[in-house]
Scaffold this motif. Structure first.
Motif, PDB file in Angstrom:
ATOM      1  N   PHE A   2       0.834  -1.196   0.000  1.00 19.61           N
ATOM      2  CA  PHE A   2       0.000   0.000   0.000  1.00 19.61           C
ATOM      3  C   PHE A   2       0.873   1.251   0.000  1.00 19.61           C
ATOM      4  CE2 PHE A   2      -3.261  -2.890   1.941  1.00 19.61           C
ATOM      5  CZ  PHE A   2      -4.153  -2.808   0.891  1.00 19.61           C
ATOM      6  N   ASN A   3       1.975   1.229   0.771  1.00 19.22           N
ATOM      7  CA  ASN A   3       2.890   2.369   0.785  1.00 19.22           C
ATOM      8  C   ASN A   3       3.426   2.647  -0.607  1.00 19.22           C
ATOM      9  OD1 ASN A   3       2.434   2.143   3.479  1.00 19.22           O
ATOM     10  ND2 ASN A   3       4.560   2.083   4.090  1.00 19.22           N
ATOM     11  N   PHE A   4       3.671   1.582  -1.349  1.00 19.73           N
ATOM     12  CA  PHE A   4       4.207   1.695  -2.704  1.00 19.73           C
ATOM     13  C   PHE A   4       3.290   2.556  -3.575  1.00 19.73           C
ATOM     14  CE2 PHE A   4       4.366   0.100  -7.082  1.00 19.73           C
ATOM     15  CZ  PHE A   4       5.706   0.262  -7.366  1.00 19.73           C
ATOM     16  N   ILE A   5       1.973   2.366  -3.424  1.00 19.81           N
ATOM     17  CA  ILE A   5       1.011   3.119  -4.238  1.00 19.81           C
ATOM     18  C   ILE A   5       1.079   4.608  -3.916  1.00 19.81           C
ATOM     19  CG2 ILE A   5      -1.445   3.447  -4.728  1.00 19.81           C
ATOM     20  CD1 ILE A   5      -1.829   0.464  -4.105  1.00 19.81           C
ATOM     21  N   LEU A   6       1.028   4.944  -2.619  1.00 23.80           N
ATOM     22  CA  LEU A   6       1.069   6.354  -2.224  1.00 23.80           C
ATOM     23  C   LEU A   6       2.396   6.998  -2.600  1.00 23.80           C
ATOM     24  CD1 LEU A   6      -0.660   6.343   1.285  1.00 23.80           C
ATOM     25  CD2 LEU A   6      -1.588   7.169  -0.881  1.00 23.80           C
ATOM     26  N   GLU A   7       3.482   6.255  -2.430  1.00 23.95           N
ATOM     27  CA  GLU A   7       4.802   6.799  -2.755  1.00 23.95           C
ATOM     28  C   GLU A   7       4.918   7.097  -4.243  1.00 23.95           C
ATOM     29  OE1 GLU A   7       7.475   3.900  -1.266  1.00 23.95           O
ATOM     30  OE2 GLU A   7       7.188   4.451   0.835  1.00 23.95           O
ATOM     31  N   LYS A   8       4.384   6.217  -5.076  1.00 25.23           N
ATOM     32  CA  LYS A   8       4.435   6.437  -6.519  1.00 25.23           C
ATOM     33  C   LYS A   8       3.585   7.637  -6.932  1.00 25.23           C
ATOM     34  CE  LYS A   8       7.326   3.273  -7.629  1.00 25.23           C
ATOM     35  NZ  LYS A   8       8.677   3.671  -8.088  1.00 25.23           N
ATOM     36  N   VAL A   9       2.418   7.789  -6.291  1.00 27.43           N
ATOM     37  CA  VAL A   9       1.575   8.954  -6.580  1.00 27.43           C
ATOM     38  C   VAL A   9       2.305  10.237  -6.198  1.00 27.43           C
ATOM     39  CG1 VAL A   9      -0.553  10.160  -5.942  1.00 27.43           C
ATOM     40  CG2 VAL A   9      -0.594   7.701  -6.348  1.00 27.43           C
ATOM     41  N   ALA A  10       2.960  10.222  -5.020  1.00 23.42           N
ATOM     42  CA  ALA A  10       3.706  11.403  -4.570  1.00 23.42           C
ATOM     43  C   ALA A  10       4.875  11.706  -5.505  1.00 23.42           C
ATOM     44  CB  ALA A  10       4.210  11.182  -3.142  1.00 23.42           C
ATOM     45  N   MET A  11       5.559  10.663  -5.956  1.00 23.01           N
ATOM     46  CA  MET A  11       6.681  10.856  -6.885  1.00 23.01           C
ATOM     47  C   MET A  11       6.204  11.462  -8.195  1.00 23.01           C
ATOM     48  SD  MET A  11       8.926   7.370  -6.312  1.00 23.01           S
ATOM     49  CE  MET A  11       9.924   7.732  -7.752  1.00 23.01           C
ATOM     50  N   PHE A  12       5.040  11.000  -8.666  1.00 26.57           N
ATOM     51  CA  PHE A  12       4.496  11.542  -9.917  1.00 26.57           C
ATOM     52  C   PHE A  12       4.134  13.014  -9.757  1.00 26.57           C
ATOM     53  CE2 PHE A  12       0.639  12.611 -12.361  1.00 26.57           C
ATOM     54  CZ  PHE A  12       1.173  12.550 -13.639  1.00 26.57           C
ATOM     55  N   ARG A  14       5.406  15.117  -7.612  1.00 24.63           N
ATOM     56  CA  ARG A  14       6.649  15.892  -7.476  1.00 24.63           C
ATOM     57  C   ARG A  14       7.295  16.107  -8.840  1.00 24.63           C
ATOM     58  NH1 ARG A  14       8.655  13.262  -3.639  1.00 24.63           N
ATOM     59  NH2 ARG A  14      10.055  11.832  -4.705  1.00 24.63           N
ATOM     60  N   TRP A  15       7.295  15.054  -9.654  1.00 28.10           N
ATOM     61  CA  TRP A  15       7.858  15.171 -11.009  1.00 28.10           C
ATOM     62  C   TRP A  15       7.056  16.173 -11.836  1.00 28.10           C
ATOM     63  CZ3 TRP A  15       5.204  13.962 -15.538  1.00 28.10           C
ATOM     64  CH2 TRP A  15       5.956  14.042 -16.708  1.00 28.10           C
ATOM     65  N   LEU A  16       5.716  16.131 -11.678  1.00 35.49           N
ATOM     66  CA  LEU A  16       4.861  17.032 -12.445  1.00 35.49           C
ATOM     67  C   LEU A  16       5.069  18.477 -12.020  1.00 35.49           C
ATOM     68  CD1 LEU A  16       2.641  17.002 -14.613  1.00 35.49           C
ATOM     69  CD2 LEU A  16       0.957  16.832 -12.770  1.00 35.49           C
ATOM     70  N   SER A  17       5.255  18.686 -10.715  1.00 38.02           N
ATOM     71  CA  SER A  17       5.435  20.066 -10.222  1.00 38.02           C
ATOM     72  C   SER A  17       6.769  20.663 -10.651  1.00 38.02           C
ATOM     73  CB  SER A  17       5.322  20.098  -8.698  1.00 38.02           C
ATOM     74  OG  SER A  17       6.405  19.403  -8.104  1.00 38.02           O
ATOM     75  N   LEU A  18       7.752  19.787 -10.940  1.00 37.21           N
ATOM     76  CA  LEU A  18       9.076  20.260 -11.350  1.00 37.21           C
ATOM     77  C   LEU A  18       9.238  20.266 -12.863  1.00 37.21           C
ATOM     78  CD1 LEU A  18      11.265  18.396  -8.691  1.00 37.21           C
ATOM     79  CD2 LEU A  18      10.542  20.796  -8.677  1.00 37.21           C
ATOM     80  N   ALA A  19       8.130  20.086 -13.566  1.00 31.86           N
ATOM     81  CA  ALA A  19       8.188  20.090 -15.031  1.00 31.86           C
ATOM     82  C   ALA A  19       8.696  21.453 -15.515  1.00 31.86           C
ATOM     83  CB  ALA A  19       6.804  19.797 -15.618  1.00 31.86           C
ATOM     84  N   SER A  20       9.256  21.468 -16.715  1.00 29.93           N
ATOM     85  CA  SER A  20       9.935  22.664 -17.240  1.00 29.93           C
ATOM     86  C   SER A  20       8.994  23.858 -17.362  1.00 29.93           C
ATOM     87  CB  SER A  20      10.567  22.343 -18.594  1.00 29.93           C
ATOM     88  OG  SER A  20       9.586  21.861 -19.499  1.00 29.93           O
ATOM     89  N   ASN A  21       7.746  23.636 -17.760  1.00 24.64           N
ATOM     90  CA  ASN A  21       6.839  24.771 -17.903  1.00 24.64           C
ATOM     91  C   ASN A  21       5.988  24.942 -16.637  1.00 24.64           C
ATOM     92  OD1 ASN A  21       4.855  22.744 -18.055  1.00 24.64           O
ATOM     93  ND2 ASN A  21       5.002  22.680 -20.283  1.00 24.64           N
ATOM     94  N   GLY A  22       5.417  26.084 -16.473  1.00 27.04           N
ATOM     95  CA  GLY A  22       4.638  26.390 -15.279  1.00 27.04           C
ATOM     96  C   GLY A  22       3.350  25.612 -15.160  1.00 27.04           C
ATOM     97  N   ASP A  23       2.844  25.100 -16.286  1.00 30.63           N
ATOM     98  CA  ASP A  23       1.594  24.349 -16.260  1.00 30.63           C
ATOM     99  C   ASP A  23       1.715  23.089 -15.407  1.00 30.63           C
ATOM    100  OD1 ASP A  23       0.490  26.232 -17.868  1.00 30.63           O
ATOM    101  OD2 ASP A  23       0.785  25.110 -19.735  1.00 30.63           O
ATOM    102  N   GLY A  24       2.896  22.490 -15.374  1.00 28.25           N
ATOM    103  CA  GLY A  24       3.096  21.268 -14.602  1.00 28.25           C
ATOM    104  C   GLY A  24       2.818  21.473 -13.131  1.00 28.25           C
ATOM    105  N   ILE A  74       5.259  14.297  -0.920  1.00 27.58           N
ATOM    106  CA  ILE A  74       5.748  14.982  -2.117  1.00 27.58           C
ATOM    107  C   ILE A  74       7.039  15.735  -1.820  1.00 27.58           C
ATOM    108  CG2 ILE A  74       5.192  16.746  -3.848  1.00 27.58           C
ATOM    109  CD1 ILE A  74       2.225  16.028  -3.404  1.00 27.58           C
ATOM    110  N   ASN A  75       7.141  16.252  -0.606  1.00 30.62           N
ATOM    111  CA  ASN A  75       8.326  17.024  -0.188  1.00 30.62           C
ATOM    112  C   ASN A  75       8.951  16.382   1.059  1.00 30.62           C
ATOM    113  OD1 ASN A  75       7.856  19.540  -2.021  1.00 30.62           O
ATOM    114  ND2 ASN A  75       5.912  19.252  -0.960  1.00 30.62           N
ATOM    115  N   PRO A  76       9.528  15.194   0.927  1.00 29.51           N
ATOM    116  CA  PRO A  76      10.030  14.467   2.105  1.00 29.51           C
ATOM    117  C   PRO A  76      11.153  15.192   2.842  1.00 29.51           C
ATOM    118  CG  PRO A  76      10.801  13.438   0.074  1.00 29.51           C
ATOM    119  CD  PRO A  76       9.792  14.460  -0.325  1.00 29.51           C
ATOM    120  N   ALA A  77      11.931  15.998   2.143  1.00 30.41           N
ATOM    121  CA  ALA A  77      13.040  16.709   2.789  1.00 30.41           C
ATOM    122  C   ALA A  77      12.532  17.655   3.867  1.00 30.41           C
ATOM    123  CB  ALA A  77      13.853  17.476   1.751  1.00 30.41           C
ATOM    124  N   LEU A  78      11.349  18.242   3.663  1.00 28.32           N
ATOM    125  CA  LEU A  78      10.780  19.145   4.662  1.00 28.32           C
ATOM    126  C   LEU A  78      10.362  18.401   5.920  1.00 28.32           C
ATOM    127  CD1 LEU A  78       8.527  21.428   2.390  1.00 28.32           C
ATOM    128  CD2 LEU A  78      10.794  21.940   3.322  1.00 28.32           C
TER     129      LEU A  78
END
Length: 271
Positions: A2-12, A14-24, A74-78
């Motif tokens: 179950f953790n795997f599912i939530l972690e993958k969603v969070a990773m996605f 995070r990747w989307l928020s760091l996309a090159s354009n602002g729309d991400g 999404i922001n584990p460092a924080l």
């Protein structure tokens, strides 16, 4: 698992928020909010369909927990900043917070539903589905752990894997037979076929319990002659409490059905 599912969603996200354009980043925030308010949407649906119960308020709490936990997934460092936590421990802590509230809600919802509608078969169906999901996830999780473990090629690792998977498969079989018996009882009542199926369930449960206890014992005993060839010795004995309860419940159900059928036949003779 179950953790795997939530972690993958969070990773996605995070990747989307760091996309090159602002729309991400915008889409990441939209998806984040939609995911976290999904429990509240369920409450609204229950309200308008007049199926809402007091326990559904836990979904509001679940939504708040999801806003908090998903943000830090999404922001584990924080989350681990200023602590000695590892990222893995932090993820587990956040995921368990979500699943803890969810599990409590599911159990209370089933109890409230049974208390309100008094439908034993609806409750049995809910328990049946929940147990199947939990045990199926455990089956997949154990398989993933075995095949990704560095010691999976060891004899002891293989025996431990076989033991765990056998326990789960036998449990699933007992649950399946029990649910079929309940459906049969609903359709035919105290018939000879129901009694025969009940006795079959009782006998299968007893045999399953014996197999589980034997496997647990064999797992420990085999390490004695193989001790010189094993570098990961592990001695433990886990008493299968759940399976003992299942056997006892099956036996009591059998006795109850037979006893009730005998009383019914006696009453019909007087009539």
């Amino acid at each position: 698992m179950f953790n795997f599912i939530l972690e993958k969603v969070a990773m996605f996200l995070r990747w989307l928020s760091l996309a090159s354009n602002g729309d991400g980043n915008v889409w990441a925030w939209i998806l984040y909010v939609l995911i976290c308010i999904s429990p509240i949407i369920v409450v609204v649906v229950f309200f308008f369909t007049k199926r809402i119960m007091i326990c559904d308020l836990l979904l509001v709490l679940l939504s708040a927990v999801m806003f908090y936990a998903m943000y830090y997934l999404i922001n584990p460092a924080l989350f681990i900043s200023g602590t000695d936590m590892t990222p893995e421990f932090a993820n587990n802590m956040l995921c368990y917070a979500i699943y803890g509230v969810l599990c409590v809600y599911i159990v209370l919802r089933m109890i409230c539903s049974y208390n309100k509608y008094g439908d034993l078969y609806r409750l049995a169906k809910s328990v049946y589905a929940m147990l199947w999901i939990v045990l199926a996830v455990m089956l997949v999780k154990d398989g993933m752990i075995y095949y990704t473990n560095a010691n999976s090629t060891s004899i002891l690792g293989f025996l431990k894997y076989v033991k765990a998977e056998t326990f789960i498969i036998l449990n699933l079989s007992i649950i399946e037979l029990g649910y079929r018996l309940i459906k049969l009882f609903k359709k035919y009542g105290f018939s000879d076929e129901v009694i025969r199926k009940t006795n079959s369930l009782k006998n299968f449960s007893v045999v399953s319990l014996a197999i589980m206890m034997f496997l647990e014992l064999a797992y420990n005993m085999l390490q004695l002659p193989l001790r010189k060839h094993l570098n990961d010795l592990e001695v433990s004995y886990t008493f299968p409490v759940l399976n003992v309860v299942i056997v006892l419940v099956a036996i009591m159900i059998t006795k109850y059905i037979i006893f009730t059928k005998e009383i019914k036949e006696e009453n019909e003779k007087f009539i």
